[in-house]
Write an enzyme that holds these catalytic residues in place. Structure first.
Site, PDB file in Angstrom:
ATOM      1  CE1 TYR A  29      -3.484   2.791   0.763  1.00  0.00           C
ATOM      2  CE2 TYR A  29      -1.866   3.496   2.396  1.00  0.00           C
ATOM      3  CZ  TYR A  29      -3.002   3.747   1.642  1.00  0.00           C
ATOM      4  OH  TYR A  29      -3.646   4.950   1.776  1.00  0.00           O
ATOM      5  CD  GLN A 132      -5.314  15.172   2.339  1.00  0.00           C
ATOM      6  OE1 GLN A 132      -5.399  14.493   3.365  1.00  0.00           O
ATOM      7  NE2 GLN A 132      -6.135  15.005   1.312  1.00  0.00           N
ATOM      8  CE1 TYR A 134      -7.461  12.765  -0.546  1.00  0.00           C
ATOM      9  CE2 TYR A 134      -7.989  12.039   1.679  1.00  0.00           C
ATOM     10  CZ  TYR A 134      -7.163  12.009   0.571  1.00  0.00           C
ATOM     11  OH  TYR A 134      -6.038  11.231   0.589  1.00  0.00           O
ATOM     12  CB  THR A 160      -6.090  16.039  -2.174  1.00  0.00           C
ATOM     13  OG1 THR A 160      -5.011  15.943  -1.233  1.00  0.00           O
ATOM     14  CG2 THR A 160      -5.842  15.041  -3.300  1.00  0.00           C
ATOM     15  NE  ARG A 169      -4.155   4.626  -5.479  1.00  0.00           N
ATOM     16  CZ  ARG A 169      -4.469   5.529  -4.555  1.00  0.00           C
ATOM     17  NH1 ARG A 169      -4.610   5.148  -3.290  1.00  0.00           N
ATOM     18  NH2 ARG A 169      -4.646   6.792  -4.903  1.00  0.00           N
ATOM     19  NE  ARG A 287      -0.963   6.053  -2.929  1.00  0.00           N
ATOM     20  CZ  ARG A 287      -0.890   4.819  -2.445  1.00  0.00           C
ATOM     21  NH1 ARG A 287       0.190   4.081  -2.665  1.00  0.00           N
ATOM     22  NH2 ARG A 287      -1.888   4.307  -1.742  1.00  0.00           N
TER      23      ARG A 287
END
Length: 387
Positions: A29, A132, A134, A160, A169, A287
């Site tokens: 991960y 940070q 979202y 972000t 992923r 990513r």
């Protein structure tokens, strides 16, 4: 493979040690990217392709690595990037990172989906940290999180912008972290993988709890592990987010607003038009969109297009202090490092990260000194060798 008795000297050394210590699904991960991991590889390769122009017979007896960033003086132009699930890689890893960052005189940015909460990180010291965010569908939750961050002394928000659609992923798919199997109990390798990593099992798995997204605990009270929180977060990601939402965010956030995940000059101009104070030129550590350009590859184009009208940072592929010098020369005011700090904490805790950051500073001094430069704040493209 190097002996366990060797002292780690590079990010690669800490990565190898972290791989030994972490259960496979967690290391993958942390270490992996999207798709075939082409962008992940280019992040590092593009830094390596840049050559510094060595100069001689300059007075470099005094070298200043400090910079001013959003009103704060940093001992060197490095910020610890937000990393989701950081606290699963070492016991309360975000707290260890904050302590090491404080000692090094640089900021640490806490992820919305970090294991430790805003309030927990706040208790480490009075030195401000970044947060940070979202954009979640529930704007009321967004507002509440921002209010908590402001109360905790956060003055720089990294928002972000490159997660409207989640990248594929494949390592996470193989380990059961991306749909279907439970990564926390039925991942590939099962209980045997935990038993093969007894130090992690005891230090993090048993003693490192609670294993919840601390900033979201009150919104998902029934969740008991990161997988259950992840399901809620995935349902909250808002693919309809647009520039009007950035304009709204600017009205509710009083501090510095930095957009993280910009890779296009026109998007950079829109960011400024909608009130951003800065941006992180980034492909999300390789990513998200596999095949996207690296941050360092597009940094000069964006810097030229903006002409100094915004504060630029770059992340992805920074592996030493000389990479920091290259980023400064191409238009960044500072860099963010994500995987490197987590590798170091996973391998050797806060002491490991402190040693890595000292190495970054020493390498930056070397890079500046051997290109005839004495100030990180004054670095320009003259230190880059033209091909």
């Amino acid at each position: 493979m190097p002996s366990l008795n060797l002292v780690p000297a590079t990010v690669a050394d800490y990565r190898r040690e972290a791989e030994r210590r972490l259960p496979r699904f967690l290391f993958d991960y942390l270490d992996g990217g999207s798709g075939e991991e082409m962008s992940l590889a280019s992040n590092v390769a593009d830094f390596r392709a840049i050559q510094l122009d060595q100069r001689v017979m300059r007075d470099v007896s005094v070298i200043d690595t400090s910079v001013e960033l959003f009103g704060e003086k940093l001992a060197m132009p490095v910020v610890l990037a937000p990393v989701g699930l950081g606290g699963m890689m070492a016991r309360r890893a975000e707290l260890q990172a904050k302590r090491a960052a404080d000692a090094a005189g640089i900021p640490m940015c806490l992820s919305t989906v970090g294991i430790c909460s805003i309030d927990e990180v706040r208790q480490v010291s009075a030195r401000p940290f970044w947060f940070q965010l979202y954009m979640l569908k529930d704007r009321g939750v967004v507002q509440e999180i921002l209010d908590r961050a402001w109360t905790a002394g956060v003055r720089t928000l990294a928002f972000t912008v490159d997660l409207a659609v989640l990248g594929a992923r494949y390592r996470d798919v193989r380990n059961g972290m991306a749909g279907g199997a439970s990564a926390w109990g039925r991942f590939r390798g099962g209980l045997g993988d935990y038993l093969l990593h007894p130090r992690w099992l005891y230090d993090v798995g048993i003693k490192g709890g609670p294993h919840t997204f601390g900033n979201l605990q009150s919104y998902v009270p029934a969740a008991k592990n990161p997988e259950q929180f992840k399901a809620w977060v995935d349902s909250q990601f808002d693919a309809s987010t647009s520039w009007k939402d950035i304009a709204w965010l600017r009205t509710v956030w009083k501090g510095n607003l930095v957009l993280k995940g910009v890779l296009n000059a026109d998007d950079a101009k829109e960011a400024i038009a909608n009130g951003a104070d800065g941006m992180v030129i980034s492909n999300h550590g390789g990513r998200q969109l596999d095949g996207a350009a690296s941050g360092i590859a597009v940094l000069p184009e964006i810097a030229d297009a903006l002409g100094g009208s915004s504060t630029l940072l770059v992340d992805g592929g920074v592996r030493n202090g000389q990479d920091v010098a290259k980023a400064l020369a191409l238009g960044a005011r500072a860099v963010m490092i994500g995987r490197p700090w987590v590798y170091a904490v996973a391998a050797r805790g806060a002491n490991g990260l402190a040693a890595l950051l000292a190495s970054f500073k020493h390498d930056l001094e070397t890079g500046l000194g051997l290109t005839g430069t004495t100030s990180a704040a004054a670095v320009g493209r003259e230190i880059i060798r033209k091909r």
